[in-house]
Design an enzyme around this catalytic site. Structure first.
Site, PDB file in Angstrom:
ATOM      1  N   ASP A 173     -10.861   2.183  -3.173  1.00 40.14           N
ATOM      2  CA  ASP A 173     -11.517   1.913  -1.705  1.00 40.14           C
ATOM      3  C   ASP A 173     -13.026   1.727  -1.908  1.00 40.14           C
ATOM      4  O   ASP A 173     -13.954   1.610  -0.967  1.00 40.14           O
ATOM      5  CB  ASP A 173     -10.995   2.809  -0.704  1.00 40.14           C
ATOM      6  CG  ASP A 173      -9.745   2.426  -0.178  1.00 40.14           C
ATOM      7  OD1 ASP A 173      -9.284   1.326  -0.496  1.00 40.14           O
ATOM      8  OD2 ASP A 173      -8.852   3.232   0.354  1.00 40.14           O
ATOM      9  N   ASP A 218       0.870  -1.268  -0.019  1.00 37.09           N
ATOM     10  CA  ASP A 218      -0.021  -0.049   0.003  1.00 37.09           C
ATOM     11  C   ASP A 218       0.925   1.195   0.033  1.00 37.09           C
ATOM     12  O   ASP A 218       2.143   1.235   0.393  1.00 37.09           O
ATOM     13  CB  ASP A 218      -1.040  -0.087   1.158  1.00 37.09           C
ATOM     14  CG  ASP A 218      -2.397   0.609   1.014  1.00 37.09           C
ATOM     15  OD1 ASP A 218      -2.226   1.529   0.166  1.00 37.09           O
ATOM     16  OD2 ASP A 218      -3.111   0.428   1.882  1.00 37.09           O
TER      17      ASP A 218
HETATM   18  C1  GLA Z   1      -5.783   1.824   2.095  1.00 35.24           C
HETATM   19  C2  GLA Z   1      -6.260   0.669   1.229  1.00 35.24           C
HETATM   20  C3  GLA Z   1      -7.387  -0.348   2.060  1.00 35.24           C
HETATM   21  C4  GLA Z   1      -6.592  -0.690   3.348  1.00 35.24           C
HETATM   22  C5  GLA Z   1      -6.159   0.633   4.034  1.00 35.24           C
HETATM   23  C6  GLA Z   1      -5.348   0.264   5.351  1.00 35.24           C
HETATM   24  O1  GLA Z   1      -6.829   2.832   2.208  1.00 35.24           O
HETATM   25  O2  GLA Z   1      -6.833   1.067   0.222  1.00 35.24           O
HETATM   26  O3  GLA Z   1      -7.695  -1.326   1.141  1.00 35.24           O
HETATM   27  O4  GLA Z   1      -5.451  -1.386   3.209  1.00 35.24           O
HETATM   28  O5  GLA Z   1      -5.335   1.524   3.344  1.00 35.24           O
HETATM   29  O6  GLA Z   1      -4.867   1.082   6.288  1.00 35.24           O
END
Ligand code: GLA
Length: 718
Positions: A541, A471
């Protein structure tokens, strides 16, 4: 041979296209043609001159850099349009000029230093145009790498300082395409966090049109993909040029239409947030840009890009078939521990899910997002016995195991930051700005990467992991590196990306069996650079099916569905409505299926539905991963999003039409690109069709309610 030099002309041919340029007086590479191989084009360099356009005395008023179609335009030396290369020289000015020296044609390609690039195959060839500048002693090499079967040509360059003085590269565009004239539109993908890659089509007007990222990441806001197409082009007809960039940091895409109607298209690093000092004998490699040309509309472009990305960019799938994952984030957030993970594992295994992914919250003292990024060791309170026994128990249920990391970031509340505050990007004397409570580590500093390699080796090295979700949850500001001297500060952003790619390569080599899924707050780095190292990318997301349609439509315009990770979640409590749950599944099967909900607490009927969904997905999965993808109805201009997957052998076809809003019943027609003399049977009705009939149009009635879909599965019978 896809490349030849014939009567002062360079001719590059792919399966369906030709790209041609010539040398003006053996000095200047001048563009002539890019389009269908079948079409006639003039082999003559047009004689162009206009008042107020500077010219070389030698040629008089027939040739001006400002009027020529250029293969690589330089700053400040007679071409008033946007430049590809700008170099500040020892005299302090940035008037830039190179002249043709010679060419080479090589088998395969030259590999850029530290950067991702398209993998060659046995037919790949590269044309190298070497240019020189006697004033600075610099040598510029332009690369045209040809993937003939894929109808793709990639462009990049290297700049070698063979002189005696230091110079500074101040603008670097890897690709220039000049078009003589025409009525064109351009298509870009814009958005934000949870609204990534929405489709935008605009008319190319006079002047400058551009999209870019200044965020240090290719970004949610504007994607590096761009298309320029005839104003009349649609999904299946018309001339379309497609462009992309094999890079994950800041970029610039430019389209400039001059008042005479000529269009210049460029892709590259740009000039903001970029500069590179080259001392004598040093070399700079620019990232690779990709272009294609389709006479068969936008679908022709998409299919070419998809095949190219599958064959030449994406890593080999480490896990076949791709695992259907259950991810803990959307339901549990930071609230995970040993016991909760095992509850998830049991429920997942019962439903036929393949892998459990432990998302954020497993390390340091990470109980919320204010702390611990950088402290990549196991959270003792949540996992008192460490991760090894947990993974063993998860594997006993038959599942694979995945884990989340965010290596590029650090929270000020972390042990790492306390020890090494100088390891984050920062401009002396300027206040540090936070985003999601975090700072960006200085990946331009190789010491930081060394440290992370050691730390991840200690924490993950002995674990039986199958998948990593990588990420990146903030964009960069104060882009300055404490590790670089003052005169090299403009290199920070580019060197940062080299550091990121270095760490990706370390993970790939160290854990070759592990599948990497890329993520940046959803799809904030949905680009070809990341696709070189990641099998799939977390698309967004946003998991609401209606909102997802626009995101998935835009994403699949440029990138193959096999990279698009799509999870069914409990968005807005949709699992309590069977219709909505079904619709969410249909939307998610536009890409790689996964789940992201509190499965252990779901009622039995939801678990049963999910188990059935996975079984159904398995039947079409190889079409989704390996098939060609064609759009029919565009959700931007219509209430429908319809598309179909077709196997490379054209023996299986899955057509889908999605409709999120309620509306009157309508008769819709989808035309499929199938062989006319073939015969197909549709699974649900048992009806037989000739290929010709399916090509001319397959019609069906839509349903009036919201969250409705139609699905047709055809198999070839002769
Ligand atoms: C980002 C990702 C999510 C999750 C969060 C964790 O927003 O897109 O899917 O992994 O971080 O903090």
């Amino acid at each position: 041979m896809s490349i030849r030099f014939d009567q002062e002309k360079f001719i590059i041919e792919t399966k369906n296209t030709a790209y041609v340029f010539a040398l003006y007086d053996h000095r200047f590479p001048v563009h002539l043609y890019y389009g269908s191989r079948q079409q006639e084009y003039s082999g003559e360099i047009p004689k162009h001159y206009r008042s107020f356009s500077p010219y070389y005395e030698k040629y008089g008023m027939v040739f001006s850099p400002d009027c020529a179609l250029s293969e690589c335009p330089f700053f400040g030396h007679g071409d008033f349009r946007t430049a590809a290369i700008k170099i500040r020289n020892q005299d302090g000015n940035s008037v830039t000029s190179f002249e043709y020296e010679n060419y080479e044609i090589i088998k395969g390609r030259r590999t850029p230093n530290g950067l991702p690039f398209a993998e060659p195959d046995e037919n790949t060839q590269t044309l190298i145009i070497n240019m020189k500048d006697d004033l600075t002693g610099c040598k510029l090499s332009l690369f045209y790498t040809v993937f003939a079967d894929a109808d793709i040509i990639t462009r990049s360059f290297t700049l070698q300082n063979q002189g005696t003085q230091t110079v500074k590269l101040e603008k670097a565009m890897s690709l220039t395409l000049d078009i003589e004239e025409g009525d064109f539109d351009y298509i870009t993908l814009y958005g934000g966090h949870a609204t990534e890659r929405h489709y935008q089509r605009e008319h190319v007007g006079f002047g400058m049109q551009s999209v870019c990222s200044r965020r240090g990441a290719s970004s949610h806001q504007f994607n590096p993909f761009m298309a320029v197409c005839e104003h009349t082009a649609d999904e299946d007809h018309g001339l379309v040029y497609g462009f992309n960039f094999v890079y994950s940091g800041s970029f610039l895409n430019e389209i400039e239409k001059d008042p005479n109607g000529r269009i210049r298209i460029q892709t590259g690093l740009g000039e903001e947030n970029f500069g590179f000092l080259l001392a004598p004998s040093q070399t700079f490699d620019a990232p690779e840009a990709v272009m294609t040309c389709s006479q068969e509309g936008l679908n022709g472009m998409s299919v070419r890009f998809h095949r190219f990305i599958r064959q030449h960019i994406l890593p080999k799938d480490p896990i076949i078939p791709r695992p259907v994952v259950l991810n803990t984030w959307e339901a549990s957030y930071f609230d995970i521990d040993q016991e909760e993970m095992l509850r998830y594992a049991k429920a997942a295994a019962d439903c036929g899910i393949d892998m459990l992914v432990m998302d954020d919250g497993w390390f340091g003292k990470r109980d919320d997002d204010t702390t611990s990024l950088g402290d990549w060791f196991v959270h003792k309170k949540k996992f008192p016995n460490g991760l090894a026994p947990l993974i063993r128990q998860i594997k006993e249920t038959g599942l694979k195991f995945g884990i989340w990391i965010e290596p590029e970031m650090v929270n000020p509340h972390s042990e790492l930051y306390q020890k090494h505050p100088e390891w984050c990007l920062q401009a002396p004397g300027r206040e540090l700005l936070l985003s999601r409570h975090q700072l960006v580590l200085d990946f331009a500093n190789p010491e930081v990467i060394d440290y992370l390699e050691d730390l991840f080796e200690q924490t993950l090295g002995d674990l039986d992991i199958d998948y990593i979700k990588w990420d990146m949850n903030r964009h960069m500001c104060s882009v300055a590196s404490p590790a670089l001297p003052a005169e090299q500060q403009d290199e920070t952003s580019f060197r940062y990306m080299l550091g990121v790619y270095r760490l990706f390569r370390w993970f790939q080599n160290r854990f070759p069996q592990v599948m990497i899924e890329n993520c940046s707050g959803g799809g904030g780095r949905y680009d070809l650079g990341m696709m070189k190292y990641s099998t799939q990318i977390w698309t967004s997301d946003m998991t609401g099916p209606k909102q997802r349609i626009l995101i998935q439509h835009g994403s699949a315009l440029a990138y193959p569905p096999c990279v698009m990770s799509c999870h069914v979640s409990d968005f807005d409590g949709l699992t309590s409505d069977p219709g909505k749950l079904d619709f969410a599944f249909r939307v998610a099967t536009g890409g790689v299926l996964g789940y992201e909900m509190k499965l252990p607490d779901m009622p039995e009927n939801v678990k049963e539905t999910i188990a059935a969904q996975i079984q159904e997905y398995r039947r079409y999965e190889s079409l989704i991963i390996n098939g060609d993808f064609y759009r029919v109805h565009n959700p931007v201009d219509s209430p429908y999003y319809s598309y179909y997957f077709i196997s490379p052998e054209k023996d299986e076809l899955l057509a889908v039409c999605l409709k999120a809003e309620a509306g009157a019943t309508e008769k819709l027609t989808m035309c499929f690109q199938v062989p006319e003399d073939a015969r197909y049977i549709e699974e649900a009705t048992g009806k037989e069709y000739t290929g010709r009939a399916l090509k001319e149009g397959f019609s069906f009635e839509t349903q009036p309610e919201a969250n409705a879909y139609s699905l047709f599965h055809f198999t070839r019978i002769s």
